[in-house]
Design a protein around this motif. Structure first.
Motif, PDB file in Angstrom:
ATOM      1  N   MET A 266       6.567  -2.900  -1.742  1.00 39.70           N
ATOM      2  CA  MET A 266       5.711  -3.064  -0.572  1.00 39.70           C
ATOM      3  C   MET A 266       6.327  -4.094   0.362  1.00 39.70           C
ATOM      4  O   MET A 266       7.020  -5.013  -0.059  1.00 39.70           O
ATOM      5  CB  MET A 266       4.308  -3.517  -0.991  1.00 39.70           C
ATOM      6  CG  MET A 266       3.277  -3.431   0.125  1.00 39.70           C
ATOM      7  SD  MET A 266       1.683  -4.172  -0.329  1.00 39.70           S
ATOM      8  CE  MET A 266       2.022  -5.912  -0.024  1.00 39.70           C
TER       9      MET A 266
ATOM     10  N   GLY B  75       1.263  -1.154  -9.494  1.00 41.47           N
ATOM     11  CA  GLY B  75       1.203  -1.201  -8.036  1.00 41.47           C
ATOM     12  C   GLY B  75       0.260  -2.265  -7.527  1.00 41.47           C
ATOM     13  O   GLY B  75      -0.136  -3.170  -8.270  1.00 41.47           O
ATOM     14  N   GLN B  76      -0.145  -2.115  -6.283  1.00 40.17           N
ATOM     15  CA  GLN B  76      -1.004  -3.132  -5.679  1.00 40.17           C
ATOM     16  C   GLN B  76      -2.388  -3.163  -6.323  1.00 40.17           C
ATOM     17  O   GLN B  76      -2.973  -4.229  -6.486  1.00 40.17           O
ATOM     18  CB  GLN B  76      -1.113  -2.901  -4.162  1.00 40.17           C
ATOM     19  CG  GLN B  76       0.195  -3.083  -3.426  1.00 40.17           C
ATOM     20  CD  GLN B  76       0.921  -4.351  -3.834  1.00 40.17           C
ATOM     21  OE1 GLN B  76       0.372  -5.443  -3.771  1.00 40.17           O
ATOM     22  NE2 GLN B  76       2.171  -4.205  -4.274  1.00 40.17           N
TER      23      GLN B  76
ATOM     24  N   LEU C 123       8.614   0.204  -6.932  1.00 41.76           N
ATOM     25  CA  LEU C 123       7.689   0.427  -5.822  1.00 41.76           C
ATOM     26  C   LEU C 123       7.708  -0.856  -5.004  1.00 41.76           C
ATOM     27  O   LEU C 123       7.292  -1.910  -5.493  1.00 41.76           O
ATOM     28  CB  LEU C 123       6.282   0.713  -6.339  1.00 41.76           C
ATOM     29  CG  LEU C 123       5.217   0.953  -5.284  1.00 41.76           C
ATOM     30  CD1 LEU C 123       5.428   2.287  -4.587  1.00 41.76           C
ATOM     31  CD2 LEU C 123       3.814   0.898  -5.905  1.00 41.76           C
TER      32      LEU C 123
ATOM     33  N   HIS D 114       6.917   1.557   0.013  1.00 42.17           N
ATOM     34  CA  HIS D 114       5.456   1.605  -0.007  1.00 42.17           C
ATOM     35  C   HIS D 114       4.879   0.949   1.236  1.00 42.17           C
ATOM     36  O   HIS D 114       5.021  -0.256   1.445  1.00 42.17           O
ATOM     37  CB  HIS D 114       4.931   0.890  -1.261  1.00 42.17           C
ATOM     38  CG  HIS D 114       3.438   0.850  -1.352  1.00 42.17           C
ATOM     39  ND1 HIS D 114       2.770  -0.094  -2.089  1.00 42.17           N
ATOM     40  CD2 HIS D 114       2.485   1.638  -0.795  1.00 42.17           C
ATOM     41  CE1 HIS D 114       1.467   0.099  -1.984  1.00 42.17           C
ATOM     42  NE2 HIS D 114       1.275   1.151  -1.204  1.00 42.17           N
TER      43      HIS D 114
ATOM     44  N   SER E 232       6.131  -2.525  -9.356  1.00 43.91           N
ATOM     45  CA  SER E 232       5.984  -3.071  -8.006  1.00 43.91           C
ATOM     46  C   SER E 232       6.720  -4.397  -7.900  1.00 43.91           C
ATOM     47  O   SER E 232       6.450  -5.328  -8.662  1.00 43.91           O
ATOM     48  CB  SER E 232       4.500  -3.277  -7.680  1.00 43.91           C
ATOM     49  OG  SER E 232       4.344  -3.808  -6.392  1.00 43.91           O
ATOM     50  N   THR E 233       7.666  -4.491  -6.954  1.00 45.02           N
ATOM     51  CA  THR E 233       8.499  -5.696  -6.849  1.00 45.02           C
ATOM     52  C   THR E 233       8.559  -6.242  -5.428  1.00 45.02           C
ATOM     53  O   THR E 233       9.407  -7.067  -5.119  1.00 45.02           O
ATOM     54  CB  THR E 233       9.931  -5.410  -7.342  1.00 45.02           C
ATOM     55  OG1 THR E 233      10.475  -4.306  -6.600  1.00 45.02           O
ATOM     56  CG2 THR E 233       9.942  -5.072  -8.822  1.00 45.02           C
TER      57      THR E 233
END
Length: 306
Positions: free
Chosen positions: A106, A46-47, A104, A136, A79-80
């Motif tokens: 964002m 993730g971030q 995930l 997200h 996360s993409t």
């Protein structure tokens, strides 16, 4: 595999070589092994994995590592998100081809998008892949909150098998309830504040929680107690965990400087390197306070995870 995307899914803290020149793949896998060993249902990149500080090639490689690490043990979520829908689609398709179980995603962080722009961005990604997408909303990077109405629109358009949610717009607990109520309980919602508000958010109807590696077994203990309805015992963990997060969540770099030191002290990673530019140096007095709190939480987790 949507039915398996639930429970405690910690975020990998991206491990680097001491000079920060490359991702330490052995330490990446060591973190995922630790998470599965303590009972997690899977893991997330993730971030807080410093994904925005990875090179293009590193992001592709990390997706491949994630699929490899989770195979046969649980779910992997990559996360993409990106600054353009085209880039997000490219990362998402690659992650799906690599074998991750969900994405995930964002929103863009540099340009404020209204609801129509947000829905268009997420729709393009969802329609480009076959695996579930966790929408997200990152409170520290969003120019404006993603509205409840926009989230409902995405769920109605694509269904709960394809769209899940990680809302972080503040105040988080009432917004979890608003999303739950607006979707008739269909929305699959994940808490994402390091367990800080888990005592409150859990009773509002969570599918799972997304902390980070260093508190994996602590949140496992807390989540299991809440699932079993053992509120008084859960408070013994939840309250000091919230205090620890109050220290750590002053900024992403602040969080990383503490969390990576915890992991190195425990022998899970070799380096505490945070890829720059970084504006935080951990002072000794803060370390003494958070370390004391953390050790107490690990002892509590051991007590309840027996």
């Amino acid at each position: 595999m949507t039915h398996d995307i639930k429970g405690v899914l910690p975020v990998v803290l991206m491990p680097y070589t001491e000079d920060g020149a490359r991702v330490d793949e052995d330490d990446f896998l060591a973190q995922t092994e630790h998470m599965f060993d303590v009972g997690c249902d899977g893991f997330v990149v993730g971030q807080v994995s410093e994904v925005l500080r990875l090179t293009h090639e590193e992001r592709l490689r990390v997706a491949e590592l994630s699929a490899k690490a989770a195979r046969g043990r649980g779910v992997s979520i990559m996360s993409t998100g990106a600054e353009t829908p085209n880039a997000a689609v490219e990362y998402s398709r690659h992650a799906q081809e690599a074998g991750v179980d969900a994405l995930l995603v964002m929103h863009p962080a540099t340009i404020p998008l209204d609801d129509a722009g947000m829905v268009a961005y997420y729709s393009k990604v969802i329609e480009a892949v076959d695996i579930p997408v966790i929408v997200h909303h990152a409170k520290s990077l969003a120019k404006q909150p993603l509205s409840i109405a926009a989230q409902v629109q995405l769920l109605e358009e694509y269904g709960e098998e394809r769209v899940l949610f990680k809302p972080e717009a503040q105040p988080t607990p009432p917004r979890v309830s608003q999303l739950r109520d607006a979707t008739g309980g269909r929305a699959r919602i994940f808490e994402g504040d390091g367990g800080m508000m888990l005592l409150d958010c859990h009773r509002r109807g969570l599918t799972g929680t997304i902390p980070a590696t260093e508190i994996a077994e602590i949140v496992i203990a807390l989540w299991n107690l809440l699932e079993q309805g053992r509120r008084a015992e859960a408070e013994r963990i939840g309250h000091p965990l919230s205090y620890l997060m109050c220290h750590m969540m002053n900024s992403t770099d602040y969080y990383l400087s503490i969390a990576k030191r915890f992991l190195k002290e425990r022998g899970i990673v070799k380096s505490t390197h945070v890829r720059g530019p970084s504006r935080h140096v951990l002072d000794d007095e803060t370390w003494t306070e958070v370390h004391h709190t953390y050790q107490n939480l690990l002892s509590l987790a051991k007590e309840f995870n027996r």
